[in-house]
Design a protein around this motif. Sequence first.
Motif, PDB file in Angstrom:
ATOM      1  N   PHE A 203     -76.065  29.300 -42.546  1.00 64.44           N
ATOM      2  CA  PHE A 203     -76.508  30.409 -43.410  1.00 64.44           C
ATOM      3  C   PHE A 203     -76.141  30.143 -44.865  1.00 64.44           C
ATOM      4  N   PRO A 210     -82.239  37.711 -51.252  1.00 64.99           N
ATOM      5  CA  PRO A 210     -81.544  38.997 -51.035  1.00 64.99           C
ATOM      6  C   PRO A 210     -82.367  39.935 -50.140  1.00 64.99           C
ATOM      7  N   ILE A 211     -81.678  40.858 -49.524  1.00 64.30           N
ATOM      8  CA  ILE A 211     -82.302  41.707 -48.506  1.00 64.30           C
ATOM      9  C   ILE A 211     -83.473  42.512 -49.045  1.00 64.30           C
ATOM     10  N   TYR A 286     -63.715  39.035 -29.903  1.00 65.98           N
ATOM     11  CA  TYR A 286     -63.308  38.406 -31.158  1.00 65.98           C
ATOM     12  C   TYR A 286     -62.766  37.018 -30.882  1.00 65.98           C
ATOM     13  N   PRO A 287     -62.982  36.064 -31.793  1.00 69.46           N
ATOM     14  CA  PRO A 287     -63.746  36.190 -33.030  1.00 69.46           C
ATOM     15  C   PRO A 287     -65.228  36.413 -32.757  1.00 69.46           C
ATOM     16  N   LEU A 288     -65.902  37.062 -33.683  1.00 68.02           N
ATOM     17  CA  LEU A 288     -67.324  37.346 -33.528  1.00 68.02           C
ATOM     18  C   LEU A 288     -68.127  36.048 -33.536  1.00 68.02           C
ATOM     19  N   LYS A 293     -72.039  37.767 -37.144  1.00 64.78           N
ATOM     20  CA  LYS A 293     -71.670  37.765 -38.563  1.00 64.78           C
ATOM     21  C   LYS A 293     -72.892  37.868 -39.470  1.00 64.78           C
ATOM     22  N   ILE A 296     -73.876  41.362 -39.532  1.00 64.91           N
ATOM     23  CA  ILE A 296     -72.976  42.138 -40.397  1.00 64.91           C
ATOM     24  C   ILE A 296     -73.342  41.931 -41.866  1.00 64.91           C
ATOM     25  N   MET A 297     -73.602  40.687 -42.243  1.00 66.11           N
ATOM     26  CA  MET A 297     -73.984  40.423 -43.641  1.00 66.11           C
ATOM     27  C   MET A 297     -75.250  41.204 -44.008  1.00 66.11           C
ATOM     28  N   ILE A 300     -74.314  44.841 -44.485  1.00 63.64           N
ATOM     29  CA  ILE A 300     -73.644  45.100 -45.761  1.00 63.64           C
ATOM     30  C   ILE A 300     -74.685  45.185 -46.875  1.00 63.64           C
ATOM     31  N   GLU A 301     -75.610  44.229 -46.895  1.00 64.15           N
ATOM     32  CA  GLU A 301     -76.643  44.262 -47.934  1.00 64.15           C
ATOM     33  C   GLU A 301     -77.486  45.542 -47.824  1.00 64.15           C
ATOM     34  N   MET A 303     -76.678  48.502 -46.471  1.00 61.23           N
ATOM     35  CA  MET A 303     -75.936  49.714 -46.821  1.00 61.23           C
ATOM     36  C   MET A 303     -75.741  49.817 -48.324  1.00 61.23           C
ATOM     37  N   LEU A 304     -75.511  48.672 -48.946  1.00 60.84           N
ATOM     38  CA  LEU A 304     -75.300  48.660 -50.390  1.00 60.84           C
ATOM     39  C   LEU A 304     -76.576  49.085 -51.118  1.00 60.84           C
TER      40      LEU A 304
END
Lengths: 328, 328
Positions: A203, A210-211, A286-288, A293, A296-297, A300-301, A303-304
């Motif tokens: 990745f 960007p998202i 865990y670990p994921l 991941k 999750i990334m 995050i994008e 939600m932001l």
Amino acid sequence: MASGSGDRKYDPNKFRKYTFDTEPIPRLHCYHPDTDRLIANERPVVITDTHLADTALKWDLEYLAKHLGSGQHTVYRSKTHKFKYYDEKKIKNLPSFTPPTQVLRMTFAEFLDKLRNPGKDRYYLQQALNDTVGKQLVLDYLGFNWDYVNEQQRKFKWGPLTSNLLLVGMPGNVTPAHYDEQQNFFAQLRGYKRVLLFPPEQFGCLYSHPIHSPHDRQSQVDFDAPDLARFPRFREVRGHKVVLGPGDVLYIPMYWWHHVESLVDSEVTVSVNFWYKGGTVDKIEYPLSIQQKVAIMRNIEKMLLEALHDPDQMAPLLCDIVKGRYDL
Amino acid sequence: MASGSGDRKYDPNKFRKYTFDTEPIPRLHCYHPDTDRLIANERPVVITDTHLADTALKWDLEYLAKHLGSGQHTVYRSKTHKFKYYDEKKIKNLPSFTPPTQVLRMTFAEFLDKLRNPGKDRYYLQQALNDTVGKQLVLDYLGFNWDYVNEQQRKFKWGPLTSNLLLVGMPGNVTPAHYDEQQNFFAQLRGYKRVLLFPPEQFGCLYSHPIHSPHDRQSQVDFDAPDLARFPRFREVRGHKVVLGPGDVLYIPMYWWHHVESLVDSEVTVSVNFWYKGGTVDKIEYPLSIQQKVAIMRNIEKMLLEALHDPDQMAPLLCDIVKGRYDL
Ligand SMILES: [Zn+2]
Ligand SMILES: [Zn+2]
């Protein structure tokens, strides 16, 4: 036998050349025990002898012209060999975005005319197989080896089939590197396609847009001329490669990056995607995984963007979080 | 008149010297209309004549020794002039963390002994005003001008008072730059303190420790020797400054960075914090305020830590999100 590893006719000099090393993807019979093991571990594999879409191996241009239906189909036009996907819904608030391809709606007859009278532009038909197709094509579709894919779906705990996309491409057409959020059985029907795959661990080397970009999930790196100043970790990229011929089925795991090219000077290529939703995870461990991941990334994008209501504010805020604080 | 701008006795040469420019914070009478305007806009202001803690202006060492109570109080010990706060709860899973100060529990008599027989170590008493204090101190506390602060709390729609912290510090003690997630009326009782404030807009110049760090909310930058290679934007930092004497009340807005120093060669300083929860926002308006953005940044860090279950995985993941994608 329509598929299998024998009888594969393509000129290995007709591949495009890139800067990175690749290793071959395993090519295994569908009953080989390693096949299941690879799919279970979300590793790509070319699966032979599935007979998944044998009824579609006859889908050449003449046959499709006769049976695809007289409706309008989705055809992309490009001034280059690259057909970089973009999400039209994300263009609305981006007046500065220049689409790299144009989406056209045309009958198959009109598309055929473009293929037979090539000009400067290239074309790529990408049409969902739905109830607008003709009766004979529906029969062919119903004749797919659904027992096989339903069994895989059950075995690997995938979600439902979401769509089948029919791809009809001119020789040399390229779908640049991107990842999808679905599991994919990619069935090659006519002609040869080379697929380059990169694991989700890369990745950080592939720099997805960007998202909020219409090119979300697509690599920003132009494989023909990588900008290593902007994308330095592209130097670390290592691919997996395969050439698919009629009858081959490639498992493209969810979140694996893939670049697909119809061989230069080959015949017109015909392929069908089988997209499935990923499975649900019963218990988080865990670990994921790297796939978790990446999810999750993306969250995050998302939600932001949702919180700020303004894509232009994302970069300064993310830089404030990271710089001098979470730099490596 | 116990407070006000007259009669302020301190030696301006006894301030520590730093690399950045500062401008003065307004010093206004509590009835001045600009005072309300500044607080409403979450801008710092020194408020005079509040009579907020007049009953505590007599809290010198002798008085506290007699009335603070015979219980154990929280006292920090430091080998330097800096008392950088750390959250003991966040140390557990960080065996490599070396606390910059030690938390001790001692009676006020023992603390007084440390102050009167200074060695190499410095001490700073930081004790919540609770029901362990003596009866006379409770009476003094009940005699605070609660009408004044309750009226401010109502007017600016703050949440409840969460705590009052009594601070008794040796001359020259420094509380390094950090921000709090609460509104604060900082009442100076004895001696002089200089406070340097930085607006939340300078978040990117002050490089707070990562959220999982015991030093969360504290700047990583050592103001005495800033590492400009690691923290280049510290060059852009611009402060607001004020010297507080007995009777002064400083409004420290939520999310404003503050650095507090007891004047070198001054007497022992005594102060009391009034911390209030921030108000709730009825209707979110865009663009968001910088305070809302800092809250979002904290939430992103928290969610990521919660999702990954491992602080060490945060930096690589955040770098993958940002590098070549959201860089400026
Ligand atoms: Zn794809
Ligand atoms: Zn503070």
